[in-house]
Design a protein around this motif. Structure first.
Motif, PDB file in Angstrom:
ATOM      1  N   ALA A 232     -64.002  60.641  20.774  1.00  0.00           N
ATOM      2  CA  ALA A 232     -64.687  59.329  20.950  1.00  0.00           C
ATOM      3  C   ALA A 232     -65.118  58.710  19.777  1.00  0.00           C
ATOM      4  O   ALA A 232     -65.039  57.530  19.763  1.00  0.00           O
ATOM      5  CB  ALA A 232     -65.740  59.650  22.003  1.00  0.00           C
ATOM      6  N   GLU A 233     -65.606  59.510  18.891  1.00  0.00           N
ATOM      7  CA  GLU A 233     -66.230  58.873  17.481  1.00  0.00           C
ATOM      8  C   GLU A 233     -65.338  58.208  16.840  1.00  0.00           C
ATOM      9  O   GLU A 233     -65.424  57.380  16.065  1.00  0.00           O
ATOM     10  CB  GLU A 233     -66.872  60.069  16.819  1.00  0.00           C
ATOM     11  CG  GLU A 233     -68.188  60.511  17.273  1.00  0.00           C
ATOM     12  CD  GLU A 233     -68.762  61.696  16.646  1.00  0.00           C
ATOM     13  OE1 GLU A 233     -68.231  62.317  15.603  1.00  0.00           O
ATOM     14  OE2 GLU A 233     -69.967  62.047  16.879  1.00  0.00           O
ATOM     15  N   GLY A 234     -63.940  58.977  16.651  1.00  0.00           N
ATOM     16  CA  GLY A 234     -62.807  58.364  16.316  1.00  0.00           C
ATOM     17  C   GLY A 234     -62.349  56.946  16.603  1.00  0.00           C
ATOM     18  O   GLY A 234     -62.143  56.140  15.943  1.00  0.00           O
ATOM     19  N   TYR A 235     -62.499  56.720  18.007  1.00  0.00           N
ATOM     20  CA  TYR A 235     -62.431  55.498  18.619  1.00  0.00           C
ATOM     21  C   TYR A 235     -63.566  54.359  18.312  1.00  0.00           C
ATOM     22  O   TYR A 235     -62.896  53.348  17.860  1.00  0.00           O
ATOM     23  CB  TYR A 235     -62.735  55.687  20.161  1.00  0.00           C
ATOM     24  CG  TYR A 235     -62.345  54.506  21.018  1.00  0.00           C
ATOM     25  CD1 TYR A 235     -61.145  53.920  21.556  1.00  0.00           C
ATOM     26  CD2 TYR A 235     -63.276  53.372  21.246  1.00  0.00           C
ATOM     27  CE1 TYR A 235     -60.827  52.842  22.243  1.00  0.00           C
ATOM     28  CE2 TYR A 235     -63.118  52.397  21.989  1.00  0.00           C
ATOM     29  CZ  TYR A 235     -61.768  51.942  22.518  1.00  0.00           C
ATOM     30  OH  TYR A 235     -61.645  50.845  23.273  1.00  0.00           O
ATOM     31  N   VAL A 236     -64.626  54.960  17.998  1.00  0.00           N
ATOM     32  CA  VAL A 236     -65.691  54.014  17.604  1.00  0.00           C
ATOM     33  C   VAL A 236     -65.348  53.629  16.237  1.00  0.00           C
ATOM     34  O   VAL A 236     -65.512  52.271  15.929  1.00  0.00           O
ATOM     35  CB  VAL A 236     -67.088  54.730  17.753  1.00  0.00           C
ATOM     36  CG1 VAL A 236     -68.238  53.681  17.194  1.00  0.00           C
ATOM     37  CG2 VAL A 236     -67.562  54.992  19.324  1.00  0.00           C
ATOM     38  N   ARG A 237     -65.268  54.547  15.317  1.00  0.00           N
ATOM     39  CA  ARG A 237     -64.859  53.916  14.102  1.00  0.00           C
ATOM     40  C   ARG A 237     -63.500  53.035  14.177  1.00  0.00           C
ATOM     41  O   ARG A 237     -63.689  52.197  13.044  1.00  0.00           O
ATOM     42  CB  ARG A 237     -64.532  55.261  13.253  1.00  0.00           C
ATOM     43  CG  ARG A 237     -65.900  56.311  12.715  1.00  0.00           C
ATOM     44  CD  ARG A 237     -65.468  57.378  12.060  1.00  0.00           C
ATOM     45  NE  ARG A 237     -66.616  57.916  11.605  1.00  0.00           N
ATOM     46  CZ  ARG A 237     -67.252  59.183  12.228  1.00  0.00           C
ATOM     47  NH1 ARG A 237     -66.340  59.601  13.381  1.00  0.00           N
ATOM     48  NH2 ARG A 237     -68.168  59.672  11.916  1.00  0.00           N
ATOM     49  N   ALA A 238     -62.691  53.328  14.814  1.00  0.00           N
ATOM     50  CA  ALA A 238     -61.449  52.519  14.640  1.00  0.00           C
ATOM     51  C   ALA A 238     -61.650  51.140  15.244  1.00  0.00           C
ATOM     52  O   ALA A 238     -60.720  50.243  14.903  1.00  0.00           O
ATOM     53  CB  ALA A 238     -60.306  53.438  15.541  1.00  0.00           C
ATOM     54  N   THR A 260     -72.476  46.233  17.778  1.00  0.00           N
ATOM     55  CA  THR A 260     -72.285  46.772  16.410  1.00  0.00           C
ATOM     56  C   THR A 260     -73.466  47.577  16.305  1.00  0.00           C
ATOM     57  O   THR A 260     -73.430  48.966  15.681  1.00  0.00           O
ATOM     58  CB  THR A 260     -72.822  45.817  15.139  1.00  0.00           C
ATOM     59  OG1 THR A 260     -71.052  45.026  15.503  1.00  0.00           O
ATOM     60  CG2 THR A 260     -72.637  46.146  13.874  1.00  0.00           C
ATOM     61  N   ALA A 261     -74.768  47.281  16.837  1.00  0.00           N
ATOM     62  CA  ALA A 261     -75.827  48.272  16.723  1.00  0.00           C
ATOM     63  C   ALA A 261     -75.725  49.491  17.546  1.00  0.00           C
ATOM     64  O   ALA A 261     -76.090  50.481  17.215  1.00  0.00           O
ATOM     65  CB  ALA A 261     -77.105  47.439  17.195  1.00  0.00           C
ATOM     66  N   ALA A 262     -74.989  49.271  18.743  1.00  0.00           N
ATOM     67  CA  ALA A 262     -74.664  50.491  19.519  1.00  0.00           C
ATOM     68  C   ALA A 262     -73.909  51.461  18.636  1.00  0.00           C
ATOM     69  O   ALA A 262     -73.922  52.647  18.809  1.00  0.00           O
ATOM     70  CB  ALA A 262     -74.045  50.034  20.710  1.00  0.00           C
ATOM     71  N   ALA A 263     -72.768  50.821  18.089  1.00  0.00           N
ATOM     72  CA  ALA A 263     -72.057  51.834  17.434  1.00  0.00           C
ATOM     73  C   ALA A 263     -72.726  52.351  16.347  1.00  0.00           C
ATOM     74  O   ALA A 263     -72.662  53.669  15.758  1.00  0.00           O
ATOM     75  CB  ALA A 263     -70.695  50.934  16.878  1.00  0.00           C
TER      76      ALA A 263
END
Length: 372
Positions: A232-238, A260-263
């Motif tokens: 899931a963190e990989g998804y956020v970064r991508a 952006t703030a959420a990420a």
């Protein structure tokens, strides 16, 4: 609720290694509650704490009174033309706000309202193991997996602060099912979509919401698979664009300050402050604030305010949050209604009031997920 009730990212002080339940860590590493009025534990603040306490108290009083209108532990949602009612998500946020204000299940000025709110959330959980939606907390037809994420987050906080009570055992059982549903519905890209099932599509706000719920559950002592979090963190970064802003979903051109703030808040919870994606996201937020952007200018001001508060709160330096919060406090107080509520025509006053109470309660760090 989709984009509008997007992922409220509530980040705790969580170490790496999500497979290790928090209950097995030394007590010195576990989050601890503290009194919200204990100013001795905080350095001097540039904003007036008495103003914060007064505004928060009025908001919590309104939430407590609003819960009594329906008689089932839920909070009222709007039903008129153009309104979007999501009682599971809104009631989860309202219950969380009361806990953030220092009320425990059955304890505190509004403790009975907390208990009733948690009971309502529990009543929405699918308990039949033969049901393909086993573990899903929802059913309001609108918030769907967003609502499930908020409900799981709220149940996790209730369990974290009352693990040994009879209610705590019920919360733990529901959390096991809620976590299992999130884990088994993660898509191949690492994200999630709106419905409580495995889908080929995915969406950033749902993903961030569910990551936050998993972290809260893990930090409360539940077993969470580390590979689910990592994907899931990989998804956020991508999902980050070249500008440093984060996209609504992978491949989309749409970026928002709120996402952006959420990420950023999600990445801050990993403790990797030198992560290039985190650094670029913080830079994007800083540029937006320097350009005069603040909640109220966008389409969904309440959740955007909370996302910004969390992202700035999670930074290692205190000054950015304090500067922003000092200015934002004036807008919050000015927009508060005479009865203590805040207004939102689409999702309702309970939604707006719960979100803004969470913003006001954040610096007190009463909940484990609020502690830096």
């Amino acid at each position: 609720m989709q984009r509008a009730l997007a992922a409220i990212v509530l980040c705790g002080t969580i170490a790496s290694g999500y497979d290790e339940p928090a209950s097995e860590r030394p007590s010195s590493e576990r989050p601890a509650l503290r009194r919200a009025d204990d100013e001795s534990l905080e350095p001097p603040s540039p904003y007036p704490r008495t103003v914060v306490a007064r505004s928060l108290g009025r908001g919590l009083d309104w939430l407590a009174a609003a819960e009594t209108r329906l008689g089932d532990g839920s909070w009222p949602v709007p039903t008129g033309t153009g309104a979007l009612g999501a009682p599971v998500a809104v009631s989860s946020l309202a219950t969380l706000a009361l806990m953030a204000g220092g009320n425990l299940p059955g304890r505190g000025e509004h403790g009975e309202r907390v208990t009733r709110g948690l009971d309502y959330i529990l009543s929405r959980a699918v308990r039949d193991a033969a049901d393909p939606r086993y573990g899903f907390v929802g059913g309001d037809g609108l918030s769907r997996m967003h609502g499930h994420g908020f409900a799981t987050l709220t149940l996790a906080q209730g369990f974290a602060i009352s693990p040994n009570a009879e209610l705590g055992a019920r919360l733990r059982d529901a959390l096991h099912g809620a976590v299992d549903l999130i884990e088994r519905t993660q898509g191949a890209e690492g994200g999630w979509m709106y419905e409580p099932r495995l889908e080929p599509d995915h969406e950033g706000s749902v993903t961030i919401c569910l990551v936050s719920a998993l972290r809260a559950a893990r930090d409360a002592g539940l077993l969470v698979r580390s590979e689910v979090i990592a994907r899931a963190e990989g998804y956020v970064r991508a999902s980050q664009a070249e500008s440093g802003l984060f996209r609504y979903t992978l491949g989309s051109d749409k970026t928002t300050l709120a996402l952006t703030a959420a990420a950023v808040a999600t990445l801050e919870a990993t403790g990797s402050y030198d992560d290039p994606a985190l650094v670029r996201g913080v830079d994007a937020i800083t540029r937006a604030l320097a350009a005069g952007t603040w909640p109220g200018q966008g389409e969904f001001p309440h959740y955007e305010r909370f996302y910004l508060a969390l992202a700035l709160w999670g930074l290692r330096e205190r000054e950015p949050f304090e500067q922003w919060f000092t200015d934002e406090l004036q807008r919050l107080v000015a927009s508060q209604n005479e009865d203590g509520s805040w207004s939102d025509s689409r999702y309702g006053d309970a939604y707006a009031t719960a979100i803004n109470c969470l913003v006001l309660a954040l610096p007190d760090g009463t909940l484990p997920i609020f502690q830096r």
